[in-house]
Scaffold this active site. Structure first.
Site, PDB file in Angstrom:
ATOM      1  N   ASN A  60       0.857  -1.198   0.000  1.00  0.00           N
ATOM      2  CA  ASN A  60       0.000   0.000   0.000  1.00  0.00           C
ATOM      3  C   ASN A  60       0.886   1.238   0.000  1.00  0.00           C
ATOM      4  O   ASN A  60       1.239   1.781   1.054  1.00  0.00           O
ATOM      5  CB  ASN A  60      -0.946  -0.030   1.195  1.00  0.00           C
ATOM      6  CG  ASN A  60      -1.989  -1.109   1.049  1.00  0.00           C
ATOM      7  OD1 ASN A  60      -2.897  -1.000   0.213  1.00  0.00           O
ATOM      8  ND2 ASN A  60      -1.840  -2.198   1.802  1.00  0.00           N
ATOM      9  N   GLU A  61       1.227   1.638  -1.219  1.00  0.00           N
ATOM     10  CA  GLU A  61       2.167   2.742  -1.409  1.00  0.00           C
ATOM     11  C   GLU A  61       1.496   4.078  -1.096  1.00  0.00           C
ATOM     12  O   GLU A  61       0.264   4.146  -0.947  1.00  0.00           O
ATOM     13  CB  GLU A  61       2.651   2.731  -2.871  1.00  0.00           C
ATOM     14  CG  GLU A  61       3.385   1.453  -3.285  1.00  0.00           C
ATOM     15  CD  GLU A  61       4.774   1.311  -2.641  1.00  0.00           C
ATOM     16  OE1 GLU A  61       5.046   1.907  -1.570  1.00  0.00           O
ATOM     17  OE2 GLU A  61       5.599   0.578  -3.213  1.00  0.00           O
ATOM     18  N   PRO A  62       2.294   5.155  -0.971  1.00  0.00           N
ATOM     19  CA  PRO A  62       1.711   6.472  -0.712  1.00  0.00           C
ATOM     20  C   PRO A  62       0.533   6.750  -1.656  1.00  0.00           C
ATOM     21  O   PRO A  62       0.615   6.475  -2.856  1.00  0.00           O
ATOM     22  CB  PRO A  62       2.887   7.413  -0.980  1.00  0.00           C
ATOM     23  CG  PRO A  62       4.082   6.594  -0.589  1.00  0.00           C
ATOM     24  CD  PRO A  62       3.757   5.190  -1.027  1.00  0.00           C
ATOM     25  N   THR A  84      10.359   1.866  -3.557  1.00  0.00           N
ATOM     26  CA  THR A  84      10.180   0.421  -3.352  1.00  0.00           C
ATOM     27  C   THR A  84      10.897  -0.361  -4.445  1.00  0.00           C
ATOM     28  O   THR A  84      11.572  -1.362  -4.178  1.00  0.00           O
ATOM     29  CB  THR A  84       8.676   0.085  -3.356  1.00  0.00           C
ATOM     30  OG1 THR A  84       8.063   0.808  -2.293  1.00  0.00           O
ATOM     31  CG2 THR A  84       8.422  -1.399  -3.198  1.00  0.00           C
TER      32      THR A  84
END
Ligand code: PGA
Length: 256
Positions: free
Chosen positions: A157-159, A176
């Site tokens: 769950n990236e920015p 990442t």
């Protein structure tokens, strides 16, 4: 050792080394499985990959082999995998889990779940919804194990990931991919996408344990433990979980 400082918004346990910290987490996980086994109940674990949980899996395997802990009534759901990637690829999380945990314990093969990295694009929405449903049908996750990326991600769950996000396809953040690129020889070969449980999926776990080791994680740890809740760092949502804690070593805790 539990430390609680006034500016901390998540309980933190600090240990001298990742090995000692992981043994404490393994003990907690094993105790729940043992209790549920005695009560004739299943245990549902949410599992993570990466370098962080390696000591935990090693210790759980030891407890299985030496102390006879059985995983026959344990059901597992992994957080994520790259997309697309073959399950035989040593960099796939499916392969990682088999090598580092699953093949060493007595879990039933049908009780190990991980998002399917080979599904065709057009099936992703339906398959991700099915993954959510399977977690629900199993009774929900009892203990969710997490690592944290330098972007503050839990799962992938990236920015930008919202509090109500669910299992889905996401584009990986540049940081990442930079961190993963040594495993894939070049940035070009590093996957651009992954399938991940969402923030809402993770937040439904009854208990959450996030582990982090090393100086490289100290900045993001300080941010999500002391800062405000923001979708710029999905781990910050754990501040609002009733039963979440961070298990840290002396280096990752150093900026708190
Ligand atoms: P790591 O990755 O365990 O390899 O540090 C953690 C993560 O990106 O969630």
């Amino acid at each position: 050792m539990l430390i609680l400082m006034s500016n901390q918004k998540i309980p933190v346990e600090k240990y001298s080394t990742p090995e000692i910290a992981s043994k404490s987490v393994a003990k907690e996980v094993a105790a729940l499985i043992q209790k549920n086994n005695s009560d004739g109940k299943n245990t549902v674990l949410g599992l993570a990959t990466g370098s962080t949980p390696l000591h935990l899996y090693k210790e759980l395997i030891r407890i299985h082999k030496e102390d006879g802990l059985s995983f026959k009534n344990t059901i597992t759901f992994n957080l994520d995998d790259y997309y697309p990637i073959s399950q035989d690829d040593p960099e796939s999380y499916y392969y990682f889990m088999q090598q580092h945990f699953i093949k060493h314990i007595d879990i039933l093969p049908e009780n190990f779940h991980i998002p399917d990295s080979n599904m065709p694009r057009e099936s992703i929405e339906i398959e991700c919804a099915k993954y959510e449903q399977t977690i629900k049908d199993s009774g929900g996750i009892d203990i969710q194990i997490l690592g944290i990326g330098r972007t503050g991600h839990i799962g992938f769950n990236e920015p930008g990931s919202s509090r109500d996000s669910r299992t889905r396809l996401v584009e990986l953040d540049k940081i990442t991919r930079d961190d993963a690129c040594s495993n894939f020889n070049s940035l070009e070969n590093t996957p651009k996408y992954s399938l991940t449980m969402g923030v809402a999926t993770i937040m439904e776990a009854k208990k959450i344990i996030l582990m982090a080791w090393g100086k490289s994680k100290s900045e993001i740890i300080a941010k999500v433990v002391k800062g405000s809740i923001t979708n710029e760092a999905s781990a910050s949502f754990l501040q609002s979980h009733p039963n979440a804690k961070f298990v840290l070593d002396k280096d990752s805790v150093s900026r708190l």
